[in-house]
Design an enzyme around this catalytic site. Structure first.
Site, PDB file in Angstrom:
ATOM      1  N   LYS A 191      10.692   1.582  12.234  1.00 19.17           N
ATOM      2  CA  LYS A 191      11.773   0.625  11.924  1.00 19.17           C
ATOM      3  C   LYS A 191      12.613   0.408  12.777  1.00 19.17           C
ATOM      4  O   LYS A 191      13.397  -0.707  13.146  1.00 19.17           O
ATOM      5  CB  LYS A 191      12.329   0.868  10.376  1.00 19.17           C
ATOM      6  CG  LYS A 191      11.506   0.510   9.193  1.00 19.17           C
ATOM      7  CD  LYS A 191      12.063   0.855   8.176  1.00 19.17           C
ATOM      8  CE  LYS A 191      11.016   0.748   6.747  1.00 19.17           C
ATOM      9  NZ  LYS A 191      11.719   0.860   5.462  1.00 19.17           N
ATOM     10  N   ASP A 248      15.228  -4.687   3.161  1.00 21.62           N
ATOM     11  CA  ASP A 248      15.152  -3.097   2.261  1.00 21.62           C
ATOM     12  C   ASP A 248      16.501  -3.414   1.475  1.00 21.62           C
ATOM     13  O   ASP A 248      16.723  -3.034   0.270  1.00 21.62           O
ATOM     14  CB  ASP A 248      15.223  -2.041   3.276  1.00 21.62           C
ATOM     15  CG  ASP A 248      13.691  -1.694   3.497  1.00 21.62           C
ATOM     16  OD1 ASP A 248      12.532  -2.183   2.834  1.00 21.62           O
ATOM     17  OD2 ASP A 248      13.441  -1.076   4.627  1.00 21.62           O
TER      18      ASP A 248
END
Ligand code: NAP
Length: 278
Positions: A72, A108
């Site tokens: 990420k 997220d």
């Protein structure tokens, strides 16, 4: 069975490991229900191969991707642009391929907040203890303070909690560290409304709790972003405390990614059912 033809668009998740992922089931169901000729697959990418994988998205015309552990952060310099939110969080979990321009997003944190809201929890003004200071914590802490929560961050390595807190202070002053091993911590914790475990403690059934059970009380809501019944959630339930597992966050980060890719509202409840399939 989905019909794959010469016009099928490809979406994917890139990670290592990735074979446990439920994202393909969730997104393929949404494509099927909306009648979109697209297919979502998982690619397990060896850590040294991320650059080639991202380049191949352009070469192969892959329309979009989710990025998971451990890429990420490393993916950021490989993209053409990233959203303000992804830049502030320092991580990308969603890529959209806009005719060869790769744009990065982070869904997220907003996915986590959406999962709270569907449990009728409004973060505004809420005191929240976040356990952990890794990648998921960064996205969650960012979204919570943007929503007006007051956040305490605790972590095994307190130096990382302090660093995260200092980075996030530019967005809100309603954030501070808390060492749960400190003798005064129990009093502070008794005054928070929501406890969120973002550590990886709980992935294994015999993991210890990330916080002493004696710190938990009926005034709390206990949330674990791991998407199964962790020892923490089991203990909280046993004590009669409301719990939330990580499946809502997984669902909503996917729903928002789907909207970014297609511009369409996906069938949320059908996607949720896919996550319930063992
Ligand atoms: P990460 O960046 O590696 O961070 C791991 C965190 O866990 C760190 O704070 C680390 O503390 C802590 N930790 C690890 N082992 C520990 C131990 N034995 N005792 C105490 N603390 C420990 O990982 P991440 O990407 O943030 O992911 C964390 C968890 O969230 C994973 O279980 C992942 O599956 C889950 N997750 C769920 C979703 C969802 O959609 N529901 C999304 C993302 C992640 P130190 O700093 O001291 O090492």
């Amino acid at each position: 069975m989905k019909k794959i033809d010469a016009n099928t668009d490809i979406y994917c998740i890139l990670g290592y490991p990735v074979r446990h992922s439920k994202s393909p089931m969730m997104h393929n169901k949404a494509f099927e229900i909306l009648g979109i000729n697209a297919c979502y697959v998982a690619f397990e990418i060896r850590p040294g191969d991320l650059g080639d994988a991202i380049k191949s998205m352009k070469a192969l015309g892959i329309k979009g991707a989710n990025i998971t552990i451990p890429f990420k952060e490393d993916v950021i310099p490989l993209l053409d642009s990233i959203s303000d939110e992804a830049r502030d969080i320092g991580a990308v979990n969603t890529i959209k391929n806009d005719d060869g321009i790769l744009r990065g997003f982070n869904t997220d944190g907003v996915g986590f907040v959406a999962s709270l809201k569907e449990n009728l929890i409004n973060p505004k003004g809420l005191k929240v203890l976040v356990l952990g200071a890794g990648g998921a914590s960064r996205a969650i802490v960012y979204s919570l303070i943007k929503e007006g929560a007051h956040v305490y961050i605790s972590n095994r390595t307190m130096q990382k909690a302090i660093l995260l807190c200092n980075q996030m202070r530019q967005f809100s002053t309603s954030i501070q560290t808390l060492d749960i091993n400190d003798i005064t911590a129990k009093d502070t914790i008794s005054d928070v409304s929501l406890i969120v475990n973002t550590t990886s403690l709980g992935l294994k059934p015999d993991d210890p709790l990330p916080i002493p059970a004696t710190y938990l009380g009926k005034q709390h809501i206990v949330c674990d972003i791991i998407y199964k019944k962790t020892p923490l959630l089991k203990e909280a339930s046993r004590l009669g405390i409301k719990t939330i597992d990580g499946s809502g966050m997984l669902l909503h980060q996917g729903v928002i990614a789907f909207e970014i890719w297609t511009g369409l509202q996906p069938p949320v409840e059908e996607m949720r059912k896919q996550l319930e399939v063992v």
